[in-house]
Design a protein around this motif. Sequence first.
Motif, short mmCIF file in Angstrom:
data_model
loop_
_atom_site.label_atom_id
_atom_site.label_comp_id
_atom_site.label_asym_id
_atom_site.label_seq_id
_atom_site.Cartn_x
_atom_site.Cartn_y
_atom_site.Cartn_z
N THR A 4 3.05 5.86 3.63
CA THR A 4 1.72 6.43 3.42
C THR A 4 0.70 5.50 4.05
OG1 THR A 4 2.42 7.43 1.33
CG2 THR A 4 0.05 7.20 1.70
N THR A 5 -0.16 6.07 4.88
CA THR A 5 -1.14 5.27 5.62
C THR A 5 -2.54 5.56 5.09
OG1 THR A 5 0.25 5.39 7.60
CG2 THR A 5 -2.05 4.70 7.90
N TRP A 6 -3.28 4.47 4.82
CA TRP A 6 -4.68 4.54 4.40
C TRP A 6 -5.53 3.81 5.42
CZ3 TRP A 6 -5.44 7.07 -0.34
CH2 TRP A 6 -4.30 7.25 -1.12
N LYS A 7 -6.79 4.18 5.52
CA LYS A 7 -7.68 3.54 6.51
C LYS A 7 -9.02 3.25 5.87
CE LYS A 7 -9.25 5.94 10.07
NZ LYS A 7 -9.26 6.69 11.34
N GLY A 8 -9.61 2.08 6.25
CA GLY A 8 -10.92 1.72 5.73
C GLY A 8 -11.35 0.37 6.25
N SER A 9 -12.35 -0.22 5.62
CA SER A 9 -12.82 -1.54 6.03
C SER A 9 -11.81 -2.60 5.61
CB SER A 9 -14.17 -1.85 5.37
OG SER A 9 -14.00 -2.03 3.97
N PRO A 58 4.78 9.79 -2.78
CA PRO A 58 3.69 9.48 -3.71
C PRO A 58 2.84 10.71 -4.02
CG PRO A 58 3.11 8.79 -1.50
CD PRO A 58 4.52 9.29 -1.42
N ASP A 59 2.26 10.71 -5.21
CA ASP A 59 1.28 11.72 -5.61
C ASP A 59 -0.09 11.18 -5.19
OD1 ASP A 59 -0.66 13.22 -6.97
OD2 ASP A 59 0.65 13.59 -8.67
N ILE A 60 -0.62 11.69 -4.09
CA ILE A 60 -1.83 11.12 -3.50
C ILE A 60 -3.03 11.28 -4.43
CG2 ILE A 60 -3.45 11.24 -1.57
CD1 ILE A 60 -0.68 10.02 -0.94
N ALA A 61 -3.16 12.42 -5.08
CA ALA A 61 -4.29 12.63 -5.99
C ALA A 61 -4.25 11.62 -7.15
CB ALA A 61 -4.29 14.05 -6.52
N ALA A 62 -3.05 11.41 -7.71
CA ALA A 62 -2.91 10.45 -8.81
C ALA A 62 -3.17 9.03 -8.32
CB ALA A 62 -1.52 10.56 -9.42
N ASP A 84 7.90 11.20 5.83
CA ASP A 84 9.27 11.00 5.37
C ASP A 84 10.02 10.31 6.51
OD1 ASP A 84 11.75 11.06 4.25
OD2 ASP A 84 11.86 13.24 4.03
N LEU A 85 10.49 9.09 6.27
CA LEU A 85 11.03 8.26 7.33
C LEU A 85 12.56 8.31 7.39
CD1 LEU A 85 8.81 5.11 6.78
CD2 LEU A 85 8.47 6.91 8.48
N ASP A 89 15.68 -0.04 7.53
CA ASP A 89 15.02 -1.03 6.67
C ASP A 89 13.53 -1.07 6.99
OD1 ASP A 89 14.21 -3.08 5.10
OD2 ASP A 89 15.61 -4.56 5.88
N TRP A 90 12.78 -0.14 6.36
CA TRP A 90 11.36 -0.05 6.64
C TRP A 90 10.56 -1.17 6.00
CZ3 TRP A 90 9.27 2.59 10.38
CH2 TRP A 90 9.98 3.66 10.92
N VAL A 91 11.10 -1.82 4.98
CA VAL A 91 10.40 -2.97 4.40
C VAL A 91 10.27 -4.06 5.46
CG1 VAL A 91 10.46 -4.75 2.63
CG2 VAL A 91 11.17 -2.42 2.08
N ALA A 92 11.40 -4.38 6.09
CA ALA A 92 11.37 -5.41 7.13
C ALA A 92 10.56 -4.93 8.33
CB ALA A 92 12.79 -5.75 7.57
#
Length: 297
Positions: A4-9, A58-62, A84-85, A89-92
Amino acid sequence: MYKTTWKGSRAEMETASMFFTEADETMETAVSLRRLDKPVEEGDDGVWSLETYTEDAPDIAALRAKLTAFDNALANIEHVATEDLPDIDWVAHSLEGLGVVRCGRFVLYGVHDADKLPNEDADIPIRIDANMAFGTGHHPTTAGCLTLLDRFAGFAPKKVLDLGCGSAILAIAAAKIWKRQVLATDIDEDSVAIAAENVDLNDADDYVITLAADGFNHDEIKDAAPFDFVFANILAGPLAELAPGMAEHVAKNGRVMLAGLMTEQEAGVISAYEAAGFRMINRLDQPTWPVLLFVKT
């Protein structure tokens, strides 16, 4: 695995990063914080991206409601996408390319950046590979603690505690700079296992002992007290609650370094520690995440 990608300052994304790594206990989350379009520079406050990696969608609204409750400044950060990936090993992968982080003499790097180390004579390298434990050095709370630690390196305590150690960066740094015994504890057993791996990676086994414990609630902590230096990089609420216990477990003239609190929470934390018999002697200024250093009087 879901990204999940978020964007901001920068300030918004750093605050959101703290929420996902420390405050949100509803799901295991790996976090990657990036400056968009160009390398990170000191004071770089442009547009930043935060990526979270979770096993479940994830539940984006929650999540948005929780983010807003954590800090109202996060009410309008942009949710860019949830993907959905494929099963790798996406953590690494999420932490690759974050680069080498310098905090005073401390130089933090992952195995993928080992060839990029500056190798200055005074450098103290610390290897922290991608994992689920909080603390890669990229968040300003960890970087701030390391920067302030470097400034006070001349104060060599006999007994050190890293309370809520996460990845054990601070415990490892203290062991390297002081060559002293360090007890690194965390309430999360997975974090403790990762901390132990990091201690081994950095050849700090002779100095650092890792331990699962809830605050000061463990016989080994009680037996080792009083401590001459304590790190606590957690959250403002727990920091304030721990103040009386901190006073019981810190030696007279011992130092306590606190991080994880936000600027608007600072007064409450300072008040709690002053009431417990501590005096603030230094503060690392950071717009959102200050680091406080106290002495027990």
